[in-house]
Design a protein around this motif. Structure first.
Motif, mmCIF file in Angstrom:
data_model
loop_
_atom_site.group_PDB
_atom_site.id
_atom_site.type_symbol
_atom_site.label_atom_id
_atom_site.label_comp_id
_atom_site.label_asym_id
_atom_site.label_seq_id
_atom_site.Cartn_x
_atom_site.Cartn_y
_atom_site.Cartn_z
ATOM 1 N N SER A 56 0.851 -1.203 0.000
ATOM 2 C CA SER A 56 0.000 0.000 0.000
ATOM 3 C C SER A 56 0.875 1.237 0.000
ATOM 4 N N GLU B 20 0.281 9.124 2.640
ATOM 5 C CA GLU B 20 -1.150 9.381 2.419
ATOM 6 C C GLU B 20 -1.554 10.699 3.073
ATOM 7 N N THR C 190 0.426 2.692 -6.656
ATOM 8 C CA THR C 190 0.498 3.672 -5.569
ATOM 9 C C THR C 190 0.214 5.071 -6.108
ATOM 10 N N THR D 60 -3.381 5.571 -6.782
ATOM 11 C CA THR D 60 -4.098 5.885 -5.526
ATOM 12 C C THR D 60 -3.999 7.380 -5.238
ATOM 13 N N ILE E 128 -11.557 6.931 -8.676
ATOM 14 C CA ILE E 128 -10.615 5.866 -9.059
ATOM 15 C C ILE E 128 -10.669 5.687 -10.578
#
Lengths: 253, 311
Positions: free
Chosen positions: A34, A40, A71, A74, A195
């Motif tokens: 992740s 993040e 990544t 994201t 997304i």
């Protein structure tokens, strides 16, 4: 204002780490990966600054294997505008050291000319806590590490930092590097439409050679071992028994 | 080989002085590498305390307003200016050192070796990775080794020495950053990383108000207060109380974990404690697998009872 956010792909923080039997490292094959949790928080902060009208572009950059595309997608789904992937390793087990990462990021900064670099304070794999400070050094920029509050105004950033024993507030002139700590914000989850949209956002691929940066490691890993295991002790039935054990058996009360 | 040890300077009683505990522990590690010179940078600092550290061959004092608040840019420039001739640059692994040492390393074009928990030889070091779930041994090929020392792994050096003290002049002001204010938590409690006893609360406490229960127990035991990341994330406790991978690493004589389930990230910060006590209402909490004494109980009954009977 343009913000650059470096993001690292690491083992998911919920996954139990296993040391490889031959002691050569930690097993990352077929393990859930992740975005580094601190990164993040940095992406979230950059997007909030864009939503407030302080920033107009957020560029995410990642260094590692081809898989780091996920990544970066994201980061794009969270709200970054575009992404740069520097493919510097073939194998996920080949970690690029913070000094080499900082040199690559310096080259990206030289091209992109951001006003602010927002980075996570540390990656949860090698726990080095170094890349942001090293990048600031190489650029000759000010640094504000471990941020729990960031305010941008008049070409300066006022940053409250998490330090031993409390908080320290400092002011840095832009351009600057800010590394973020846990309590700065709570990162959003990317929505399904975002997304889908992120798949169409630009993602440029580069190599260390494009920037003329040598990423050879300075540290040779000679062994990786499991830590000493602590044995479980005894269960006590009451507070009185606990106090008695601490006084008479452990001798710590 | 000569080692430059950067003393941890903290605000103490309105002035600045060397944090002797953290510096003395880093000294024990530094002394394994060679002759040690200690740098004390701050405003109004004397170097008197640092001079008593066994292992110190010389104390360098940079007393200047430029270093009053430990801003990374001027401190890094000062150290880089002094770095010639040293084989190692060492500091205790504190928030201040974690801020400055990587900057120094990059200016010297060398890697940083953070959180060193063991010294194998002058080039080879052990350090925890993945929140302490693995211990890595790394050998550095850099000309100068820049490292921070995980103080929980080293005994404090004795303070029976008397090294000579030398003043060093300040480096220039890079003018990149400025200090605004400190919000230091006012407390009579011992400092978390050097306390002999620590009482920590976790998410099981349930609220910021109820966290006072943990503080009362800490006060009854003369302990520092800690918290799990879950408790910090939930807003029950400030971040500088956080014990774990992303917070502080502690190794007291007695560690009492209240309402802490025992996430890997928390264990990384306290598993070197001498005696661990866990109080939790969930008998399956993983914390019990590493605790020396476990008590399954309602926190709101057991903790006040322990507070009353232990004081």
């Amino acid at each position: 204002m343009k913000i650059l956010v470096p993001v690292k792909r690491v083992i998911d923080y919920n996954v139990k780490v296993r040391v490889k039997a031959d002691g050569s490292g930690v097993d990352l094959a077929n393990v859930k990966m992740s975005m580094n949790p601190f990164d993040e928080i940095a992406v979230e902060e950059a997007i909030r600054l864009k939503e407030k009208g302080v920033a107009d572009e957020v560029v995410a950059v990642s260094i590692g294997t081809k898989k780091n595309q996920e990544t970066l997608r994201t980061a794009l789904a969270m709200g970054a505008d575009r992404a740069i992937l520097i493919v510097a390793a073939e194998d996920v087990h080949d970690d690029i050291e913070p000094l080499a990462v900082a040199k690559l990021l310096k080259a990206v900064v030289d091209e992109e000319r951001p006003d602010l670099v927002l980075a996570g304070k540390q990656a949860i794999d090698n726990d080095m806590n170094a890349t942001g400070q090293m990048l600031a050094a190489l650029l000759g920029w000010p640094q504000a590490t471990f941020a729990s509050e960031v305010a941008i105004e008049g070409g300066r950033a006022t940053v409250t930092r998490e330090v031993d024993g409390g908080l320290q507030t400092i002011r840095v002139g832009l351009p600057a590097i800010v590394t973020v700590d846990l309590r700065l914000n709570e990162p959003r989850y990317a929505s399904l439409p975002n997304i889908m949209k992120a798949k169409k956002k630009p993602l440029e691929e580069k190599t260390p050679q494009d920037y003329g940066v040598d990423v050879s490691p300075r540290l040779a890993v000679t062994a990786t071992a499991e830590p000493d295991v602590r044995k479980a002790g005894v269960m006590v039935a009451s507070v009185d028994e606990l106090i008695s054990k601490l006084k008479n058996e452990a001798g710590v009360l | 080989m000569t080692v430059l040890l950067i003393a941890e300077v903290s605000r103490i009683d309105g002035g600045s002085d060397v944090n002797m505990d953290a510096t003395a522990k880093a000294m024990t590690a530094a002394a394994q590498l060679g002759e040690v010179h200690v740098l004390v940078a701050g405003e109004g600092v004397t170097g008197d305390g640092a001079a008593t550290l066994e292992g110190a061959a010389k104390v360098l004092v940079a007393d200047d307003a430029l270093y009053a608040n430990g801003l990374a840019e001027p401190v890094a420039d000062l150290v880089v200016g002094l770095a010639g001739g040293y084989s190692h640059i060492v500091a205790p692994s504190t928030a201040a050192a974690k801020n400055v040492l990587p900057r120094i390393a990059a200016l010297l074009d060398v890697m940083i070796l953070p959180d060193v928990s063991g010294i194998v030889d002058a080039d080879t070091f052990q350090r925890p990775i993945y929140a302490g779930n693995a211990i890595q041994t790394v050998r550095s090929s850099d000309a100068v080794k820049v490292l921070t020392i995980r103080t929980a792994g080293f005994e404090a050096a004795a303070t029976t020495g008397s090294a000579p003290i030398e003043a060093v002049s300040a480096a220039g002001d890079p003018g990149l950053s400025s200090f605004v204010e400190d919000k230091v938590a006012e407390s009579d409690r011992p400092e978390l990383t050097s306390a002999g006893r620590v009482v920590s609360g976790g998410r099981g406490i349930g609220s910021e108000e109820d966290f006072a229960m943990v503080e009362k127990l800490a006060d009854a035991l003369g302990a520092a207060v800690g918290a799990s990341r879950a408790a910090v994330d939930s807003g029950y406790a400030p971040n500088d109380w956080q014990v774990g991978q992303t917070g502080k690493v502690v190794a007291p004589e007695l560690y009492v974990a209240v309402g802490i389930s025992g996430a890997i990230q928390h264990l990384a910060g306290m598993k070197d404690s001498k005696v661990i006590v866990a109080i939790n209402k969930d008998e399956d909490a993983p914390i019990f697998q590493i605790a020396d004494y476990g008590l399954v109980a309602d926190l709101f009954e057991a903790v006040p009872e322990l507070t009353q009977k232990a004081s």
